[in-house]
Design an enzyme around this catalytic site. Structure first.
Site, mmCIF file in Angstrom:
data_model
loop_
_atom_site.group_PDB
_atom_site.id
_atom_site.type_symbol
_atom_site.label_atom_id
_atom_site.label_comp_id
_atom_site.label_asym_id
_atom_site.label_seq_id
_atom_site.Cartn_x
_atom_site.Cartn_y
_atom_site.Cartn_z
ATOM 1 N N ASN A 86 2.935 12.110 8.414
ATOM 2 C CA ASN A 86 2.754 11.166 9.153
ATOM 3 C C ASN A 86 3.113 9.756 8.413
ATOM 4 O O ASN A 86 3.694 8.889 9.238
ATOM 5 C CB ASN A 86 1.353 11.010 9.415
ATOM 6 C CG ASN A 86 0.267 11.005 8.340
ATOM 7 O OD1 ASN A 86 0.298 11.745 7.573
ATOM 8 N ND2 ASN A 86 -0.562 9.964 8.281
ATOM 9 N N ILE A 105 2.240 2.989 2.426
ATOM 10 C CA ILE A 105 3.312 3.003 3.249
ATOM 11 C C ILE A 105 4.442 2.231 2.744
ATOM 12 O O ILE A 105 5.520 2.456 2.456
ATOM 13 C CB ILE A 105 2.990 2.594 4.865
ATOM 14 C CG1 ILE A 105 2.268 3.727 5.457
ATOM 15 C CG2 ILE A 105 4.475 2.379 5.672
ATOM 16 C CD1 ILE A 105 1.839 3.319 6.827
ATOM 17 N N GLY A 114 -4.554 5.943 5.714
ATOM 18 C CA GLY A 114 -4.980 4.950 4.893
ATOM 19 C C GLY A 114 -5.866 3.796 5.636
ATOM 20 O O GLY A 114 -6.213 4.133 6.811
ATOM 21 N N SER A 161 -4.082 11.385 4.005
ATOM 22 C CA SER A 161 -2.622 10.676 4.425
ATOM 23 C C SER A 161 -3.201 9.539 5.293
ATOM 24 O O SER A 161 -2.284 8.959 6.056
ATOM 25 C CB SER A 161 -1.925 11.732 5.170
ATOM 26 O OG SER A 161 -2.411 12.152 6.116
ATOM 27 N N THR A 185 -4.547 2.492 8.958
ATOM 28 C CA THR A 185 -4.688 3.333 10.100
ATOM 29 C C THR A 185 -6.105 3.041 10.800
ATOM 30 O O THR A 185 -6.321 3.086 11.707
ATOM 31 C CB THR A 185 -4.220 4.454 9.901
ATOM 32 O OG1 THR A 185 -2.832 4.749 9.360
ATOM 33 C CG2 THR A 185 -4.393 5.441 11.037
ATOM 34 N N GLY A 198 0.661 -1.383 0.125
ATOM 35 C CA GLY A 198 0.103 0.004 -0.033
ATOM 36 C C GLY A 198 0.819 1.217 -0.029
ATOM 37 O O GLY A 198 2.096 1.176 -0.316
ATOM 38 N N ASN A 248 -6.746 -0.016 12.402
ATOM 39 C CA ASN A 248 -5.990 -0.335 13.484
ATOM 40 C C ASN A 248 -6.085 0.733 14.571
ATOM 41 O O ASN A 248 -5.153 1.117 15.556
ATOM 42 C CB ASN A 248 -4.523 -0.390 13.215
ATOM 43 C CG ASN A 248 -4.079 -1.674 12.384
ATOM 44 O OD1 ASN A 248 -3.119 -1.918 11.914
ATOM 45 N ND2 ASN A 248 -5.328 -2.416 12.282
ATOM 46 N N CYS A 305 2.890 6.725 13.734
ATOM 47 C CA CYS A 305 3.280 8.135 13.370
ATOM 48 C C CYS A 305 3.284 9.044 14.454
ATOM 49 O O CYS A 305 3.902 9.868 14.612
ATOM 50 C CB CYS A 305 2.405 8.567 12.109
ATOM 51 S SG CYS A 305 0.836 8.866 12.337
#
Length: 325
Positions: free
Chosen positions: A271, A17, A163, A161, A166, A15, A169, A129
Site C-alpha cells: 500500500n 512514505i 502509519g 503498514s 493514514t 515518515g 486521515n 493506496c
C-alpha cells in the site's frame, strides 16, 4: 531542446512514505531530491536522508523558501490537513505539488490512465493506496461493462503498514477513494472498506474489487485487463491479479495483490509502495514533458526481483484473506 539535468524535487514529510519515496527517487533517471523536509531533526527519516548525502531540514514548509533552490516539484507526504495549508504556499511560489495525502485539493491522477495531466495541473492528487490499487482495474471494468450498477472495494493491510497519517486521515481516505472510483468509472454507487490485520501475520496488500453487473461474460474482459495489468506493472512491478476474475452473486470479482520493493518500508507494505511508485511515475512524466533526458541513476540500486513469467498472465496464490475483525 532536451536537457540532461534532472528535475529538482523536494519532499515534505519524513515518515515512512516520505523516506521510502526518497530512496526510490535516488534511483530515478529523471529526478533528484534537492531537499528532504520534516519537523524532527533526530527522526529516522531525516537521519537516513542525511546519511545518503541529501540536504535536510527540520523547518517544515518554511524550509523551501529558505533553501535558495528552485524546485520544479514538491511531493507532500504529510497529512490531508497539512496539505490544505501547503497547497496555497506552493501555488504562490510557482511549485508544482504532487500530493500523497487524501486532501482532494488538486486533480486526481492515476498513471496508467491520465499521467498527461501533470503537464497542465499545478496540484496533482495521488488519491490513496486503495485508489491506486483499484482504480486501474475499475476503469477497465467500466469500459468493458458500461452497465455496472455498484462497485465495492475491500483493502486488507498488515498493521505495521498503516502509519499514523493514514489513521489520522481515515475519513479522508474513504472519501477520496470513493470519489476517485466514481470519477474514473462513472458509477456513483460505491462502497470502500479498509481492514487492518491485527496479528503477527504480515500479508501483502490485498484489494478485492466487486463490480455488480448482469453481464457475466468474462471472456471479453481478459484482453483489456491484461493490457491494463502491464501498464500498471511498468511502474509498480509487484502488482498482481490473484487467480482468475470470476462472476459470483451478480458481480465480477477481481483480487489484486501488491508486493512492495522493500526500500524503507517492509515488502508486504504494498500500500505504501504503490502510492510512491505512482507519484514518481507522474513526476518523471513531467520531467519528460519538460524535455529532460534520462541520466544515470546515482542512488541505491536495490530493486525487488520480479518473476518475469508473471508479467503477461494471471496467477494463483495461496495467500489467505484477512478475516473480518
Amino acid at each position: 531542446m532536451a536537457s540532461s539535468a534532472k528535475l529538482n524535487v523536494g519532499i515534505i514529510g519524513s515518515g515512512k512514505i516520505g523516506t521510502d519515496l526518497l530512496i526510490k527517487i535516488m534511483r530515478s533517471r529523471f529526478l533528484k531530491c534537492g531537499l528532504f523536509v520534516g519537523r524532527d531533526y533526530s527522526s529516522q527519516g531525516l537521519q537516513k536522508a542525511k546519511s545518503l548525502g541529501v540536504q535536510i531540514s527540520d523547518q517544515s514548509i518554511d524550509a523551501f523558501s529558505h533553501s535558495g533552490q528552485k524546485f520544479d516539484v514538491v511531493f507532500d507526504a504529510t497529512s490531508a490537513a497539512f496539505h490544505k495549508k501547503h497547497a496555497e504556499i506552493f501555488r504562490i511560489a510557482g511549485i508544482k505539488a504532487i500530493d500523497l495525502t487524501p486532501a482532494k485539493v488538486g486533480r486526481f491522477c492515476v498513471p496508467s490512465i491520465d499521467s498527461d495531466v501533470v503537464a497542465t495541473e499545478d496540484n496533482i492528487n495521488m488519491v490513496t493506496c486503495g485508489g491506486q490499487a483499484s482504480v486501474p482495474i475499475i476503469n477497465t471494468l467500466s469500459k468493458v461493462y458500461p452497465e455496472i450498477s455498484h462497485i465495492e472495494v475491500h483493502s486488507h493491510l498488515a498493521e505495521d503498514s498503516v502509519g499514523p497519517g493514514t489513521l489520522a486521515n481515515i475519513d479522508e481516505y474513504y472519501s477520496s477513494t470513493s470519489s476517485a472510483i466514481a470519477n474514473y468509472s462513472g458509477v456513483n454507487s460505491v462502497e470502500v472498506h479498509l481492514q487492518v490485520e491485527h496479528s503477527s501475520w504480515k500479508p501483502d496488500m490485498l484489494t478485492v474489487v466487486r463490480a455488480h453487473t448482469t453481464d457475466a461474460n468474462l471472456e471479453k474482459l481478459y484482453g483489456p485487463l491484461h493490457a491494463r495489468l502491464q501498464q500498471v506493472r511498468a511502474h509498480v512491478p509487484g502488482y498482481h491479479i490473484i487467480g482468475t476474475p470470476r462472476y459470483l452473486n451478480g458481480a465480477i470479482e477481481i483480487l489484486i495483490s501488491i508486493r512492495g520493493q522493500g526500500d524503507w518500508v517492509p515488502s508486504h507494505a504494498g500500500n505504501l509502495d504503490i502510492i510512491n511508485c505512482a507519484a514518481i511515475a507522474i513526476a518523471e512524466k513531467y520531467a519528460q514533458h519538460k524535455g529532460i533526458q534520462e541520466s544515470p541513476a546515482t542512488g541505491p540500486q536495490r530493486v525487488a526481483s520480479v518473476d518475469k513469467t508473471r508479467l503477461d498472465v494471471f496467477h494463483s496464490s495461496k495467500q489467505p484473506v484477512a478475516e473480518s475483525a
